[in-house]
Design a protein around this motif. Structure first.
Motif, short mmCIF file in Angstrom:
data_model
loop_
_atom_site.label_atom_id
_atom_site.label_comp_id
_atom_site.label_asym_id
_atom_site.label_seq_id
_atom_site.Cartn_x
_atom_site.Cartn_y
_atom_site.Cartn_z
N PHE A 136 -0.47 2.75 7.44
CA PHE A 136 -0.47 1.90 6.13
C PHE A 136 -2.16 1.29 6.17
O PHE A 136 -2.50 0.72 7.08
N MET A 177 3.00 -6.57 6.60
CA MET A 177 2.21 -5.88 5.44
C MET A 177 2.74 -7.24 4.34
O MET A 177 1.83 -7.48 3.60
N MET A 206 9.57 0.46 3.33
CA MET A 206 8.58 1.01 2.28
C MET A 206 9.01 0.85 0.89
O MET A 206 8.14 0.26 0.03
N LEU A 233 3.84 -1.67 9.29
CA LEU A 233 4.66 -2.56 8.57
C LEU A 233 4.83 -3.54 9.13
O LEU A 233 5.24 -4.63 8.56
N ARG A 283 -4.89 -3.06 7.69
CA ARG A 283 -4.55 -1.49 8.24
C ARG A 283 -3.52 -1.70 9.51
O ARG A 283 -4.04 -2.71 10.33
N SER A 297 -0.35 0.69 13.49
CA SER A 297 1.09 1.33 13.46
C SER A 297 1.35 2.15 14.39
O SER A 297 0.47 2.38 15.28
N MET A 300 -0.12 5.00 1.85
CA MET A 300 0.77 4.94 2.99
C MET A 300 0.54 6.52 3.63
O MET A 300 0.89 7.19 2.56
N VAL A 331 -1.83 -0.32 -2.04
CA VAL A 331 -1.40 0.09 -0.59
C VAL A 331 -1.46 1.76 -0.42
O VAL A 331 -0.71 2.27 -1.53
#
Length: 185
Positions: free
Chosen positions: A125, A156, A59, A140, A137, A176, A43, A41
């Motif tokens: 993300f 996610m 996160m 979250l 992609r 996002s 970020m 992952v």
């Protein structure tokens, strides 16, 4: 607050390589160094963005839950620190230590990594499979500052659970939304 959506890099894209300073321990880490056994992952975040601050705990919880399952995590800040000094490497280290980030917090001084990933906002993300092919992609979860939706990491988590179980990851993924990356002039 600017409300910039993700650019939604095409699924199947190979993770662009990088070599960046980990502000926490001052070591340089490459994509190969942080690659997870079952997934990775990436970020794009920063210190000052209210959207990132809103999901910080989410996160951290996500990483704490999935690192033991073979998923690695790395956060990258690509903001222009000359015009946004709150995002300096020194303050990145301080933020990572104060919040207890269980992942490296990397500094993309040239902004080339953000450009390679077509990152547009913080947070942004990306989930890559064990072969570093993009499988997710976007967001979250549906929580945003002041929208009343709790931060759960649902989107996610669903993608990571599918990746780990070998199930198909839905291709309908929501971008996002956050502050735009602060590009240098």
């Amino acid at each position: 607050m600017a409300r910039t959506p993700s650019n939604m890099l095409p699924l199947g894209t190979e993770a662009p390589d990088f070599s960046l300073l980990n502000t926490v321990d001052q070591n340089t880490l490459s994509l190969t160094d942080i690659k997870g056994e079952k997934g990775t992952v990436i970020m794009f975040i920063c210190n000052h963005c209210p959207f990132v601050k809103h999901v910080d705990d989410g996160m951290i919880s996500l990483a704490n839950d999935y690192v033991p399952k073979g998923i690695s995590f790395a956060a990258i800040s690509s903001n222009d620190v000359e015009n946004y000094p709150d995002d300096s490497p020194e303050l990145m280290k301080k933020t990572a230590e104060e919040l207890g980030y269980p992942f490296p917090y990397l500094y993309d001084e040239t902004q080339e990594v953000a450009k390679a990933y077509d990152a547009a906002c913080t947070p942004d993300f990306y989930i890559f499979d064990k072969d570093l092919k993009l499988v997710y992609r976007g967001q979250l979860d549906g929580s945003r500052p002041q929208n009343g939706i709790p931060v759960t990491g649902e989107d996610m988590r669903t993608a990571l659970d599918a990746l780990l179980s070998g199930n198909e990851i839905l291709t309908l993924q929501k971008p996002s939304l956050g502050c735009n990356i602060k590009w240098k002039n």
